[in-house]
Design an enzyme around this catalytic site. Structure first.
Site, PDB file in Angstrom:
ATOM      1  N   PRO A   1       0.795  -1.388   0.035  1.00 27.37           N
ATOM      2  CA  PRO A   1      -0.062   0.070   0.109  1.00 27.37           C
ATOM      3  C   PRO A   1       0.888   1.149  -0.047  1.00 27.37           C
ATOM      4  CG  PRO A   1       0.306  -0.895   2.144  1.00 27.37           C
ATOM      5  CD  PRO A   1       1.002  -1.994   1.197  1.00 27.37           C
ATOM      6  N   CYS A   2       1.800   1.250  -0.966  1.00 22.87           N
ATOM      7  CA  CYS A   2       2.578   2.527  -1.039  1.00 22.87           C
ATOM      8  C   CYS A   2       1.675   3.713  -1.085  1.00 22.87           C
ATOM      9  CB  CYS A   2       3.553   2.340  -2.171  1.00 22.87           C
ATOM     10  SG  CYS A   2       3.024   1.490  -3.283  1.00 22.87           S
ATOM     11  N   HIS A   3       0.659   3.661  -1.456  1.00 20.80           N
ATOM     12  CA  HIS A   3      -0.397   5.231  -1.576  1.00 20.80           C
ATOM     13  C   HIS A   3      -0.637   5.686  -0.042  1.00 20.80           C
ATOM     14  CE1 HIS A   3      -3.197   1.731  -0.544  1.00 20.80           C
ATOM     15  NE2 HIS A   3      -3.699   2.615   0.183  1.00 20.80           N
TER      16      HIS A   3
END
Length: 83
Positions: free
Chosen positions: A51-53
DNA sequence: CATTTGACGCCAA
DNA sequence: TTTGGCGCCAAAT
């Protein structure tokens, strides 16, 4: 365990609704001033399992996103991490 | 193997 | 307060 693996693990460990700055991630990865590397790693080696967001800039900015910056903001807003 | 890039961060003007 | 420039680490080319 390389730097990027640590980064992936850390980002993966970010709870829903929570957001970390690139600097924080780099700090946890073992190199507080490797925030550049963190962005480089995520940018060149993006993983769908990560979940690099949820990784934002220190300024509170969203930063960037391979899938589209608008989509990232949308996700953050949806999770409640973004106002 | 060496150089450039890259989703950043901080200092100075 | 806002804009510009410099510095940082690791990966990719």
């Amino acid at each position: 365990m390389t730097f990027k693996e640590k980064v992936f693990n850390i980002v993966k460990g970010i709870p829903e609704g929570e957001t970390l700055t690139y600097k924080e991630v780099a700090k946890r990865a073992g190199s507080p001033n490797a925030y550049r590397a963190v962005g480089s790693i995520l940018g060149t080696n993006y993983d769908s399992n990560i979940p690099c967001h949820r990784v934002l800039r220190s300024d509170g900015g969203v930063g960037g996103y391979n899938r589209g910056i608008e989509n990232k903001k949308k996700i953050l807003k949806k999770e409640g991490a973004l106002a």
